[in-house]
Design a protein around this motif. Structure first.
Motif, PDB file in Angstrom:
ATOM      1  N   ARG A  56     -13.325 -44.081 -69.713  1.00  0.00           N
ATOM      2  CA  ARG A  56     -12.186 -43.222 -69.444  1.00  0.00           C
ATOM      3  C   ARG A  56     -12.311 -41.947 -70.280  1.00  0.00           C
ATOM      4  NH1 ARG A  56     -10.640 -44.712 -64.598  1.00  0.00           N
ATOM      5  NH2 ARG A  56     -10.396 -46.976 -64.492  1.00  0.00           N
ATOM      6  N   LEU A  57     -11.822 -40.858 -69.727  1.00  0.00           N
ATOM      7  CA  LEU A  57     -12.016 -39.557 -70.354  1.00  0.00           C
ATOM      8  C   LEU A  57     -11.422 -39.498 -71.756  1.00  0.00           C
ATOM      9  CD1 LEU A  57     -12.899 -36.590 -70.209  1.00  0.00           C
ATOM     10  CD2 LEU A  57     -10.725 -36.082 -69.074  1.00  0.00           C
ATOM     11  N   ASP A  58     -10.204 -39.999 -71.933  1.00  0.00           N
ATOM     12  CA  ASP A  58      -9.601 -39.892 -73.259  1.00  0.00           C
ATOM     13  C   ASP A  58     -10.381 -40.683 -74.298  1.00  0.00           C
ATOM     14  OD1 ASP A  58      -8.803 -42.376 -72.219  1.00  0.00           O
ATOM     15  OD2 ASP A  58      -6.907 -42.356 -73.336  1.00  0.00           O
ATOM     16  N   ARG A  59     -10.931 -41.847 -73.889  1.00  0.00           N
ATOM     17  CA  ARG A  59     -11.714 -42.642 -74.837  1.00  0.00           C
ATOM     18  C   ARG A  59     -13.028 -41.955 -75.182  1.00  0.00           C
ATOM     19  NH1 ARG A  59     -10.973 -48.886 -72.608  1.00  0.00           N
ATOM     20  NH2 ARG A  59      -8.689 -48.965 -72.839  1.00  0.00           N
ATOM     21  N   LEU A  60     -13.628 -41.323 -74.192  1.00  0.00           N
ATOM     22  CA  LEU A  60     -14.872 -40.602 -74.456  1.00  0.00           C
ATOM     23  C   LEU A  60     -14.637 -39.481 -75.460  1.00  0.00           C
ATOM     24  CD1 LEU A  60     -17.803 -39.695 -73.903  1.00  0.00           C
ATOM     25  CD2 LEU A  60     -16.908 -38.399 -71.939  1.00  0.00           C
ATOM     26  N   VAL A  61     -13.599 -38.692 -75.225  1.00  0.00           N
ATOM     27  CA  VAL A  61     -13.356 -37.545 -76.098  1.00  0.00           C
ATOM     28  C   VAL A  61     -12.931 -38.003 -77.487  1.00  0.00           C
ATOM     29  CG1 VAL A  61     -11.969 -35.455 -76.413  1.00  0.00           C
ATOM     30  CG2 VAL A  61     -12.806 -36.062 -74.130  1.00  0.00           C
ATOM     31  N   ARG A  80      -6.196 -40.733 -69.264  1.00  0.00           N
ATOM     32  CA  ARG A  80      -6.368 -42.188 -69.323  1.00  0.00           C
ATOM     33  C   ARG A  80      -6.868 -42.765 -68.004  1.00  0.00           C
ATOM     34  NH1 ARG A  80      -1.146 -44.535 -72.714  1.00  0.00           N
ATOM     35  NH2 ARG A  80      -1.646 -43.531 -74.711  1.00  0.00           N
ATOM     36  N   GLN A  81      -6.682 -42.015 -66.907  1.00  0.00           N
ATOM     37  CA  GLN A  81      -7.143 -42.468 -65.600  1.00  0.00           C
ATOM     38  C   GLN A  81      -8.514 -41.915 -65.249  1.00  0.00           C
ATOM     39  OE1 GLN A  81      -3.542 -41.014 -63.446  1.00  0.00           O
ATOM     40  NE2 GLN A  81      -3.702 -42.949 -62.355  1.00  0.00           N
ATOM     41  N   ALA A  82      -8.752 -40.658 -65.599  1.00  0.00           N
ATOM     42  CA  ALA A  82      -9.979 -39.978 -65.192  1.00  0.00           C
ATOM     43  C   ALA A  82     -11.188 -40.578 -65.893  1.00  0.00           C
ATOM     44  CB  ALA A  82      -9.885 -38.494 -65.506  1.00  0.00           C
ATOM     45  N   LEU A  83     -12.295 -40.632 -65.180  1.00  0.00           N
ATOM     46  CA  LEU A  83     -13.545 -41.072 -65.780  1.00  0.00           C
ATOM     47  C   LEU A  83     -14.105 -39.991 -66.701  1.00  0.00           C
ATOM     48  CD1 LEU A  83     -15.361 -42.781 -62.773  1.00  0.00           C
ATOM     49  CD2 LEU A  83     -14.323 -43.896 -64.760  1.00  0.00           C
ATOM     50  N   GLY A  84     -14.951 -40.419 -67.627  1.00  0.00           N
ATOM     51  CA  GLY A  84     -15.578 -39.481 -68.546  1.00  0.00           C
ATOM     52  C   GLY A  84     -16.450 -38.449 -67.867  1.00  0.00           C
ATOM     53  N   ILE A  85     -16.885 -38.724 -66.627  1.00  0.00           N
ATOM     54  CA  ILE A  85     -17.708 -37.746 -65.922  1.00  0.00           C
ATOM     55  C   ILE A  85     -16.978 -36.414 -65.773  1.00  0.00           C
ATOM     56  CG2 ILE A  85     -19.101 -39.424 -64.660  1.00  0.00           C
ATOM     57  CD1 ILE A  85     -17.260 -39.045 -62.259  1.00  0.00           C
TER      58      ILE A  85
END
Length: 486
Positions: A168-173, A198-203
Motif C-alpha cells: 500500500r502506498l502509505d506503507r511504502l512511503v 491506504r487503498q492505493a498500491l505503491g506503484i
C-alpha cells in the motif's frame, strides 16, 4: 487507406488523430462541442478566461512525441515553462514546503523543514521513486495492456515487488520517510487516481516522481487549453478532417466489424476503424453496439468528484505560487468521508493561480481556481443543499487562509451535478478510480474483442487518468490501427 473516425476531441482523441493522419490515414474527428479539448476545456466570462480541466502538466516529452509524430517541434508551436516551485505545500501547523527542481536543492528544502536525518532519508526515497518509475514506465504504463499476456512479465513484476510497488502506498512511503508532512507531500497524489494512500498500491508513488522529480509545466501562453488547440492545428495540417458541433450517435457494425459512424445530422461516415475517446460508460448507453460490452464495466467504481470555484480578481496576489496545496488538519478522516460518499469534514484544497498566463485576465487582474475533492453522485447527498453549504464553507476557509473575502469574485462554480451535465459519468471528471481491479489489463480494454476495428482512448481505459496517460492511450489506439491491414 480505409477511413478512420475518431469520436471525441479530448487529448486522447487528438493524440490518436494526429498520429493516424501523419501516417497517411483518412481520418475524421467528430466532436460534439464547438472547440477541441474535451475535459481540457476553457470558459471566458466577464473578461476572465478559466481552464476548466487539468491544471497539472507533467512528462512533457509525452506531449512532445505527439507533435513529433507529425513532424513538428512542440517548442515552436506550444512553448512550455517549468513552474518554480512545482507546488507550494502548506500544512495546518503553519509550515510550508516548496517542491523545487534539482535533487540537492530539494534536499535542502527538506533539511530546513524536517532536519538533516529526514533529508538523508528523502534522498534515498527519491532514488527509490526513480527505480519504481523506470520499471513501471517501460513495462506497464507506456505499453499496450489490452491483452492479458502483456502483464505476464515475471522479471518486471518481481522487480516491482522488491521495490515495494505492490505494498500500500502509505506503507511504502512511511517505510522511508518519518515526518508526517513529508509523507503527505508524497502521498496526496493518490487522489489523482481516486483512492486514499491506504487503498492505493505503491506503484502510484510514480505520480509523486512525475510531479516532484520530473517537474510540473504550463503553456507559456493560453493556459492548459492551449494544448488541445495546438494539437487540433497539427491534426489539420496533417490532413485530418475535424467536425465540431457534431455528435456521433451510433457506431454501426457488421459481421466483419466496424462499418460506419452515424451522426446527429443524419450523415453516415463509413469507417473500418473507430476510436471512441469520450466518456466510456456513457458511450455504452447507446453509441456503442451491445457486442462491444466489457465485463470490466459491469460494476464500475468511480473516483470522487470535486467542487471547483473560479474567481476573477481585480488585483494580483503577492508571493503566490502557481499551485498551492493547503492540507487539512485531519488527513485520514477526509479520505474516509470520500470512501463513504460524503464531503470531507476538513478537506485539503488545491489553489491554482496562473499569474503568468496573460490571456487569463485583464492587466492588473488575475484568476484564482480552488478545487476541493468531494463525493461523486453515487453517494446519497442532496446537492441542492450540499453545494451552497460547501461553497460558503470554502469561502470561509479561503478567508481564514489569507485570501480575503472572495464572495464577490466568484465567476463560475462546478459541482458534481454540473460535471454530470458536461457528460461525466457519476458526476466526476476523474473517471474510474485505480484500485487493483481497475488497473492495467483490469481497466476497460483499449479494443473491443468482439468488434474488429473498434478502439478506445481516454482516461477510462489504460493507462488511466492524467494528461500523459491519456495521450498514451491515444497513441496506443493509433498503433493498433496502423498494425492492422483493414
Amino acid at each position: 487507406m480505409s477511413p478512420v473516425v475518431v469520436v471525441g476531441a479530448g487529448l486522447g482523441g487528438l493524440a490518436a488523430t494526429v498520429r493516424l493522419a501523419a501516417a497517411g490515414r483518412d481520418v475524421t474527428l467528430v466532436e460534439a462541442r464547438d472547440v477541441p479539448g474535451g475535459c481540457c476545456g476553457s470558459v471566458s466570462l466577464d473578461g476572465y478566461r478559466f481552464d476548466t480541466g487539468p491544471s497539472v502538466l507533467t512528462m512533457p516529452r509525452v506531449l512532445a512525441d505527439v507533435f513529433a509524430a507529425a513532424g513538428h517541434d512542440m517548442e515552436s508551436l506550444l512553448p512550455l515553462r517549468r513552474l518554480d516551485p512545482y507546488y507550494r505545500l502548506r500544512f495546518h501547523d503553519g509550515s510550508h514546503l516548496d517542491m523545487v527542481a534539482g535533487r540537492e536543492a530539494m534536499a535542502e528544502r527538506v533539511r530546513e523543514l524536517c532536519g538533516a536525518a529526514e533529508a538523508d532519508r528523502y534522498l534515498r526515497f527519491r532514488t527509490r521513486l526513480g527505480e519504481l518509475f523506470a520499471v513501471e514506465w517501460r513495462d506497464f504504463i507506456d505499453r499496450d495492456v489490452t491483452r492479458l499476456r502483456s502483464l505476464l512479465r515475471p522479471l518486471a513484476l518481481a522487480r516491482l515487488a522488491s521495490l515495494g510497488g505492490l505494498r500500500r502506498l502509505d506503507r511504502l512511503v512511511k517505510a522511508h520517510l518519518t515526518d508526517p508532512r513529508l509523507v503527505r507531500a508524497h502521498t496526496f497524489q493518490s487522489l489523482y487516481v481516486g483512492l486514499s494512500p491506504r487503498q492505493a498500491l505503491g506503484i502510484y508513488a510514480v505520480i509523486a516522481h512525475m510531479d516532484t522529480v520530473g517537474g510540473v509545466f504550463f503553456p507559456a501562453d493560453g493556459g492548459m487549453h492551449a494544448i488541445p488547440r495546438a494539437l487540433a492545428d497539427v491534426a489539420r495540417k496533417a490532413g485530418a478532417s475535424i467536425r465540431y458541433g457534431t455528435r456521433a450517435v451510433k457506431v454501426e457494425t457488421g459481421h466483419d466489424g466496424v462499418r460506419a459512424v452515424r451522426l446527429d445530422t443524419g450523415e453516415r461516415l463509413p469507417a473500418r476503424h473507430v476510436v471512441v475517446a469520450c466518456d466510456l460508460p456513457a458511450a455504452h448507453q447507446g453509441l456503442l453496439p451491445p457486442e462491444a460490452g466489457d465485463w470490466r464495466l459491469r460494476r464500475p467504481r468511480f473516483s470522487p468528484s470535486c467542487l471547483v470555484m473560479h474567481f476573477g480578481l481585480d488585483r494580483r496576489l503577492a508571493d503566490q505560487a502557481h499551485h498551492t496545496l493547503h492540507f487539512g488538519r485531519d488527513w485520514d478522516s477526509g479520505f474516509s468521508a470520500l470512501r463513504a460518499g460524503r464531503p470531507q469534514p476538513d478537506p485539503s484544497l488545491l489553489v491554482t493561480y496562473p499569474e503568468s498566463d496573460s490571456s487569463a485576465a485583464p492587466e492588473g487582474h488575475a484568476t484564482l481556481t480552488v478545487l476541493e475533492p468531494t463525493a461523486n453522485l453515487r453517494g446519497d447527498g442532496d446537492w441542492t443543499r450540499l453545494t451552497p453549504y460547501l461553497r460558503e464553507r470554502l469561502l470561509g476557509r479561503l478567508a481564514d487562509l489569507g485570501y480575503g473575502d472572495l464572495s464577490q469574485d466568484c465567476r463560475l462554480t462546478y459541482d458534481p451535478p454540473a460535471w454530470a451535465g458536461l457528460g461525466h459519468s457519476a458526476g466526476t471528471p476523474f473517471a474510474l478510480d485505480h484500485r487493483l481491479t481497475q488497473t492495467a489489463w483490469f481497466r476497460p480494454a483499449g479494443a473491443a474483442g468482439r468488434v474488429p476495428g473498434l478502439h478506445f482512448a481516454g482516461m477510462h481505459t489504460a493507462p488511466g487518468v492524467g494528461v500523459p496517460p491519456v495521450l498514451i492511450s491515444g497513441r496506443l489506439a493509433a498503433e493498433r490501427i496502423l498494425r492492422t491491414p483493414r
